[in-house]
Design an enzyme around this catalytic site. Structure first.
Site: not given
Ligand code: NDP
Length: 240
Positions: A14, A84, A88, A144, A147
């Site tokens: 996202i 994020g 889980d 969760q 979460y």
């Molecule tokens: P992804 O797992 O696809 O991507 C997660 C991103 O967060 C990556 O860029 C990762 O970096 C980064 N990240 C994780 N941990 C850290 C950290 N400690 N410091 C810095 N960066 C970090 O997640 P999504 O795109 O699916 O989700 C994005 C957001 O949307 C999240 O907050 C998620 O909870 C929320 N969300 C997602 C949903 C979904 O259906 N996908 C539904 C509802 C909410 P790296 O690439 O280096 O690992």
């Protein structure tokens, strides 16, 4: 001069769609990531957007990251707290590490980065903070507790900070995505995912670009009267 937007977790999923959409709208974008170098390099090659590696759950690391972004691009005026993770499992199997990792990464990160950008926003009388929550923070979800607690916390954080920012031209809003087609969701077993999709009135997963559209709307200079809100983008799955 173009406003600087920081998107945490902005190099894939996202966050990648948000970074690209903000760049297309004329912002200078900084995309943060945790450690997936390969994906970050591919992202910069494809988009020309600069990436910054730091752990959003670690205040000192965020401080260094913000210093670097400010020096290279300018002060952050749009902050998208998107990074994020999930860890889980049901509470009887969950260890303290799984609880703490999710709270740190998903919720403490919002404090860390907001704290570090708010002073500039207060000085200039403009700021946009957009926190990515979740449908599971609104409705809860089996397996969760970590979460759902973190994401639910984001919604309270948003409303409290919105009150603090309101007199200073700083808006603070949340987006609560439903199930969006990213690696996080693709990790869910296929049979479970089929059951989830069956319960979504529009009968499909959301696209990352559909969340990015909401972020651009809330980030706009023209959205100054919207603050403390949660925009649900979930295909009608939870009408909150
Ligand atoms: P992804 O797992 O696809 O991507 C997660 C991103 O967060 C990556 O860029 C990762 O970096 C980064 N990240 C994780 N941990 C850290 C950290 N400690 N410091 C810095 N960066 C970090 O997640 P999504 O795109 O699916 O989700 C994005 C957001 O949307 C999240 O907050 C998620 O909870 C929320 N969300 C997602 C949903 C979904 O259906 N996908 C539904 C509802 C909410 P790296 O690439 O280096 O690992």
């Amino acid at each position: 001069m173009a406003r600087v937007a920081l998107v945490t977790g902005g190099s894939r999923g996202i966050g990648e769609a948000i970074s690209i959409a903000l760049k297309d709208r004329g912002y200078t974008v900084a995309a943060n990531y945790a450690g997936n170098e390969k994906k970050a390099e591919e992202f910069t090659k494809k988009t020309g957007i600069a990436t910054y590696k730091f752990d959003v759950g670690d205040f000192s690391a965020c401080e260094e990251g913000i210093k670097k972004i400010t020096a290279e691009l300018g002060p952050v005026e749009v902050l998208v707290n998107n990074a994020g993770i999930t860890r889980d499992t049901t509470i009887n199997r969950m260890d303290v590490g799984q609880w703490e990792d999710v709270i740190r990464t998903n919720l403490t990160s919002c404090f860390n980065l907001s704290r570090l950008v708010i002073e500039h926003m207060r000085e200039v009388g403009f700021g946009r903070i957009i926190n990515i929550g979740s449908i599971n923070g609104q409705a809860g979800q089996y397996g969760q507790v970590n979460y759902a607690a973190a994401k639910s916390g984001i919604h309270g954080f948003t409303k409290a900070l919105a009150q603090e920012g309101a007199g200073k031209g700083i808006t603070v809003n949340a987006i609560a995505p439903g199930y969006i087609d990213t690696e996080m969701v693709r990790a869910v077993p296929e049979n479970v995912l089929e059951k989830i999709i069956a319960k979504i009135p529009v009968k499909r997963l959301g696209k990352p670009e559909e969340i990015a559209e909401g972020v651009c709307f809330l980030a706009s200079d023209n959205s100054g009267f919207i603050t403390g809100s949660t925009l649900s983008i979930n295909g009608g799955q939870h009408m909150y």
